[in-house]
Design a protein around this motif. Structure first.
Motif, mmCIF file in Angstrom:
data_model
loop_
_atom_site.group_PDB
_atom_site.id
_atom_site.type_symbol
_atom_site.label_atom_id
_atom_site.label_comp_id
_atom_site.label_asym_id
_atom_site.label_seq_id
_atom_site.Cartn_x
_atom_site.Cartn_y
_atom_site.Cartn_z
ATOM 1 N N GLU A 149 16.771 14.387 -1.324
ATOM 2 C CA GLU A 149 16.548 12.959 -1.108
ATOM 3 C C GLU A 149 16.856 12.575 0.332
ATOM 4 O O GLU A 149 16.135 11.753 0.934
ATOM 5 N N ILE A 150 17.892 13.153 0.896
ATOM 6 C CA ILE A 150 18.208 12.899 2.308
ATOM 7 C C ILE A 150 17.089 13.427 3.199
ATOM 8 O O ILE A 150 16.680 12.762 4.172
ATOM 9 N N ALA A 151 16.575 14.622 2.865
ATOM 10 C CA ALA A 151 15.473 15.179 3.642
ATOM 11 C C ALA A 151 14.234 14.291 3.550
ATOM 12 O O ALA A 151 13.513 14.091 4.544
ATOM 13 N N PHE A 152 13.981 13.717 2.357
ATOM 14 C CA PHE A 152 12.837 12.822 2.192
ATOM 15 C C PHE A 152 13.009 11.559 3.042
ATOM 16 O O PHE A 152 12.062 11.101 3.694
ATOM 17 N N LEU A 153 14.218 10.986 3.045
ATOM 18 C CA LEU A 153 14.449 9.771 3.826
ATOM 19 C C LEU A 153 14.327 10.026 5.322
ATOM 20 O O LEU A 153 13.830 9.178 6.073
ATOM 21 N N ASP B 106 0.829 -1.212 0.000
ATOM 22 C CA ASP B 106 0.000 0.000 0.000
ATOM 23 C C ASP B 106 0.857 1.253 0.000
ATOM 24 O O ASP B 106 0.517 2.256 -0.638
ATOM 25 N N LEU B 107 1.974 1.220 0.703
ATOM 26 C CA LEU B 107 2.870 2.369 0.716
ATOM 27 C C LEU B 107 3.469 2.606 -0.668
ATOM 28 O O LEU B 107 3.519 3.740 -1.155
ATOM 29 N N ALA B 108 3.917 1.525 -1.292
ATOM 30 C CA ALA B 108 4.495 1.671 -2.633
ATOM 31 C C ALA B 108 3.466 2.190 -3.623
ATOM 32 O O ALA B 108 3.774 3.010 -4.498
ATOM 33 N N GLN B 109 2.219 1.737 -3.477
ATOM 34 C CA GLN B 109 1.178 2.200 -4.377
ATOM 35 C C GLN B 109 0.850 3.676 -4.144
ATOM 36 O O GLN B 109 0.629 4.437 -5.091
ATOM 37 N N ALA B 110 0.868 4.096 -2.885
ATOM 38 C CA ALA B 110 0.562 5.500 -2.583
ATOM 39 C C ALA B 110 1.685 6.426 -3.044
ATOM 40 O O ALA B 110 1.436 7.523 -3.562
ATOM 41 N N LEU B 111 2.925 5.995 -2.874
ATOM 42 C CA LEU B 111 4.054 6.841 -3.253
ATOM 43 C C LEU B 111 4.317 6.837 -4.759
ATOM 44 O O LEU B 111 5.082 7.669 -5.254
ATOM 45 N N SER B 112 3.721 5.878 -5.470
ATOM 46 C CA SER B 112 3.912 5.850 -6.916
ATOM 47 C C SER B 112 3.113 6.921 -7.635
ATOM 48 O O SER B 112 3.255 7.094 -8.840
ATOM 49 N N GLN B 113 2.289 7.626 -6.909
ATOM 50 C CA GLN B 113 1.464 8.696 -7.486
ATOM 51 C C GLN B 113 1.820 10.023 -6.825
ATOM 52 O O GLN B 113 2.194 10.068 -5.651
ATOM 53 N N GLY B 114 1.737 11.075 -7.573
ATOM 54 C CA GLY B 114 1.992 12.399 -7.020
ATOM 55 C C GLY B 114 3.420 12.857 -7.199
ATOM 56 O O GLY B 114 4.244 12.212 -7.862
ATOM 57 N N GLU B 115 3.738 13.971 -6.566
ATOM 58 C CA GLU B 115 5.047 14.594 -6.738
ATOM 59 C C GLU B 115 6.168 13.859 -6.014
ATOM 60 O O GLU B 115 7.334 13.996 -6.379
ATOM 61 N N THR B 116 5.836 13.105 -4.996
ATOM 62 C CA THR B 116 6.884 12.420 -4.212
ATOM 63 C C THR B 116 7.368 11.131 -4.863
ATOM 64 O O THR B 116 8.328 10.539 -4.390
ATOM 65 N N ALA B 117 6.699 10.680 -5.934
ATOM 66 C CA ALA B 117 7.049 9.394 -6.540
ATOM 67 C C ALA B 117 8.492 9.380 -7.030
ATOM 68 O O ALA B 117 9.250 8.447 -6.752
ATOM 69 N N GLN B 118 8.889 10.434 -7.751
ATOM 70 C CA GLN B 118 10.233 10.478 -8.307
ATOM 71 C C GLN B 118 11.305 10.521 -7.218
ATOM 72 O O GLN B 118 12.334 9.852 -7.302
ATOM 73 N N VAL B 119 11.046 11.307 -6.169
ATOM 74 C CA VAL B 119 12.010 11.404 -5.070
ATOM 75 C C VAL B 119 12.122 10.058 -4.344
ATOM 76 O O VAL B 119 13.226 9.605 -4.002
ATOM 77 N N TYR B 120 10.993 9.413 -4.141
ATOM 78 C CA TYR B 120 10.987 8.122 -3.433
ATOM 79 C C TYR B 120 11.769 7.081 -4.211
ATOM 80 O O TYR B 120 12.635 6.383 -3.654
ATOM 81 N N TYR B 121 11.490 6.961 -5.497
ATOM 82 C CA TYR B 121 12.145 5.936 -6.296
ATOM 83 C C TYR B 121 13.643 6.199 -6.445
ATOM 84 O O TYR B 121 14.458 5.276 -6.384
ATOM 85 N N ALA C 44 16.365 3.752 -4.751
ATOM 86 C CA ALA C 44 17.233 3.062 -5.706
ATOM 87 C C ALA C 44 18.698 3.199 -5.304
ATOM 88 O O ALA C 44 19.466 2.229 -5.360
ATOM 89 N N LYS C 45 19.104 4.383 -4.887
ATOM 90 C CA LYS C 45 20.488 4.589 -4.454
ATOM 91 C C LYS C 45 20.775 3.804 -3.177
ATOM 92 O O LYS C 45 21.851 3.223 -3.026
ATOM 93 N N CYS C 46 19.814 3.782 -2.270
ATOM 94 C CA CYS C 46 19.988 2.998 -1.039
ATOM 95 C C CYS C 46 20.115 1.512 -1.362
ATOM 96 O O CYS C 46 20.930 0.798 -0.755
ATOM 97 N N SER C 47 19.318 1.035 -2.311
ATOM 98 C CA SER C 47 19.374 -0.387 -2.673
ATOM 99 C C SER C 47 20.724 -0.764 -3.252
ATOM 100 O O SER C 47 21.247 -1.858 -2.973
ATOM 101 N N VAL C 48 21.307 0.141 -4.058
ATOM 102 C CA VAL C 48 22.628 -0.145 -4.616
ATOM 103 C C VAL C 48 23.668 -0.242 -3.498
ATOM 104 O O VAL C 48 24.537 -1.118 -3.500
ATOM 105 N N VAL C 49 23.587 0.652 -2.517
ATOM 106 C CA VAL C 49 24.517 0.611 -1.382
ATOM 107 C C VAL C 49 24.355 -0.699 -0.611
ATOM 108 O O VAL C 49 25.347 -1.365 -0.268
ATOM 109 N N TRP C 50 23.120 -1.094 -0.351
ATOM 110 C CA TRP C 50 22.881 -2.338 0.403
ATOM 111 C C TRP C 50 23.403 -3.559 -0.351
ATOM 112 O O TRP C 50 24.001 -4.452 0.246
ATOM 113 N N ASN C 51 23.163 -3.584 -1.667
ATOM 114 C CA ASN C 51 23.625 -4.731 -2.455
ATOM 115 C C ASN C 51 25.147 -4.809 -2.489
ATOM 116 O O ASN C 51 25.730 -5.899 -2.388
ATOM 117 N N ARG C 52 25.797 -3.642 -2.628
ATOM 118 C CA ARG C 52 27.268 -3.647 -2.649
ATOM 119 C C ARG C 52 27.825 -4.147 -1.321
ATOM 120 O O ARG C 52 28.764 -4.944 -1.276
#
Length: 456
Positions: free
Chosen positions: A412-416, A324-339, A343-351
């Motif tokens: 992006e840091i402020a969003f997180l 539900d969170l992913a669906q809500a954030l996929s719409q509106g102005e925050t979608a781009q910032v969230y993704y 995405a950058k956090c996921s790359v850090v975690w995977n590395r």
């Protein structure tokens, strides 16, 4: 001439005294506890070292140390049992004092004690507990190094074989199941849980049982089964397995509810086979089936009646936080910032998760270890984001640079950070619902109402 004879006799007497001393006190294995002072007639005078600072002089015969032995036995019994180190030349050659001869009866008692402590049944019990408590692979019992280890530590006893261990674990399981079944016979009502998972291309179902002790008013829990499921996880297969486990412990008539996750297969199981009123009873559509078809399958499905279904509140909150969170954030102005931020956090975690060099680089920067979240648990993702945001902004940039990841931008840091603050109550509720000891059904409604109030 007489003087010469007297001198020779005097020397002979002195040499005899010296020899006497060498055969008594000087070669005694407890001599280091005394200081030799002088010879007085046929006795020698010594001082006890163990009695210091008190000065205690003792007299003993040149040919015997019995008085000194009695003194050690009476005043210093612990020191009398210890063997001194060193070697002294006696009249018949060197005498080693660190290997005293103990009485035969003492040695036999010691051997019996060692034999009792390292008996074969004791070794088998220790190996069995090691294998079960640490969930060790059965192949370890066949490894030569392990068998040599057990043989060396136990004084020649052998480790049990693979087949022996399998027989023992079957017997222990049967005994444990019998005791649990006997105890559940005295319980009035129980609740069970069921879960299905896949590991190493095999599917398993796990079930637990929970009840309140009548006398202690304390919740008790026990594992009922961890069984293999073959084939597809269809609703009828799951229902048959759950009912089989209930019947095996004679608790099918004591059940108040069975708690599962919100998976569609579990939902359909209790929709089709539940005795109680389900939330899906509102469907009033009537379907007619052939009587012969019903009678043919009556023997298989007649016993599959399950009690009302209780969906897991923790799994429901996890679905809200993830899907539900992913669906809500996929719409509106925050979608781009969230993704972009995630995405950058996921790359850090995977590395960090895949590369030891990345782990070392992060530890060199901040002396901490970043954790990679689990895909099936949203609160692990929340904890991973919270840990990254806890870093100072400059060091967070250094981490991104060292791992070759694009830097997190300021917005992006402020969003997180806002993400962590907003979903902190939800993460706390999930941790509360997943507790082992202090989680009860009565906590669900107050927690959900409090969470709803903080989220608005």
């Amino acid at each position: 001439m007489q003087h010469i004879v007297r001198i020779i006799c005097l020397k002979m007497d002195t040499s005899m005294d010296s020899g006497t001393l060498a055969t008594s006190f000087h070669v005694w294995r407890y001599r280091q506890h005394f200081i030799f002072k002088e010879v007085k007639d046929k006795n020698i005078i010594v001082q006890c070292v163990l009695c210091k600072p008190k000065i205690r002089m003792l007299s003993t015969s040149k040919n015997s140390t019995s008085n000194l032995k009695k003194h050690l036995e009476r005043k210093h019994p612990s020191m009398y049992l210890k063997s001194p180190k060193g070697e002294m030349n006696g009249p018949n050659g060197p005498t080693t004092s660190d290997s005293p001869k103990e009485p035969k009866y003492k040695k036999s008692k010691l051997e019996n004690l060692v034999h009792q402590m390292t008996s074969q049944p004791k070794v088998n019990a220790l190996v069995f507990n090691f294998m079960v408590d640490d969930v060790q692979s059965l192949s370890i019992l066949e490894q030569p190094a392990f068998r040599k280890l057990i043989e060396g530590l136990s004084g020649g006893k052998m480790s049990m074989t693979r087949n022996t261990f399998i027989n023992r674990i079957e017997m222990a399981y049967s005994k444990m199941k019998y005791k649990l079944k006997e105890h559940l016979d005295s319980v009035q009502s129980v609740c069970t849980t069921a879960d299905i998972w896949t590991a190493h291309n095999r599917s398993y179902i796990g079930m637990t049982c929970h009840w309140i002790e009548k006398n202690e008013l304390e919740r008790k829990s026990a594992a009922l089964a961890c069984a293999r499921i073959r084939g597809v996880h269809t609703f009828d297969t799951i229902a048959s397995k759950i009912n089989e486990i209930h019947v095996a412990y004679n608790i099918e008539n004591k059940l108040q509810a069975t708690v599962t996750d919100n998976g569609s297969n579990f939902v359909k199981v209790f929709k089709e086979f539940s005795k109680g009123d389900d939330e899906n009873d509102e469907d009033d559509n009537v379907e007619f089936e052939d009587v012969g078809t019903i009678l043919d399958g009556a023997d298989e499905a007649m016993h599959l009646f399950l009690l009302p279904h209780q969906k897991c509140a923790s799994h429901a909150l996890n679905l809200i936080a993830s899907h539900d969170l992913a669906q809500a954030l996929s719409q509106g102005e925050t979608a781009q910032v969230y993704y972009s931020a995630m995405a950058k956090c996921s790359v850090v975690w995977n590395r960090v998760h895949q590369s030891p060099l990345a782990i070392a680089a992060v530890e060199d920067i901040e002396k901490m270890k970043l954790t990679a979240p689990c895909e099936s648990r949203w609160n692990s993702e929340y904890c991973a984001v919270e840990k990254m945001i806890s870093l100072p902004e400059t060091k967070l940039m250094d981490v991104c640079d060292s791992l070759g990841v694009p830097r997190l931008l300021s917005y992006e840091i402020a969003f997180l950070k806002e993400y962590v603050d907003v979903f902190k109550p939800l993460a706390f509720a999930l941790d509360l619902f997943q507790g082992e000891q202090k989680c009860f059904l009565g906590l669900v409604i107050p927690t959900v109402l409090t969470l709803k109030k903080k989220a608005t």
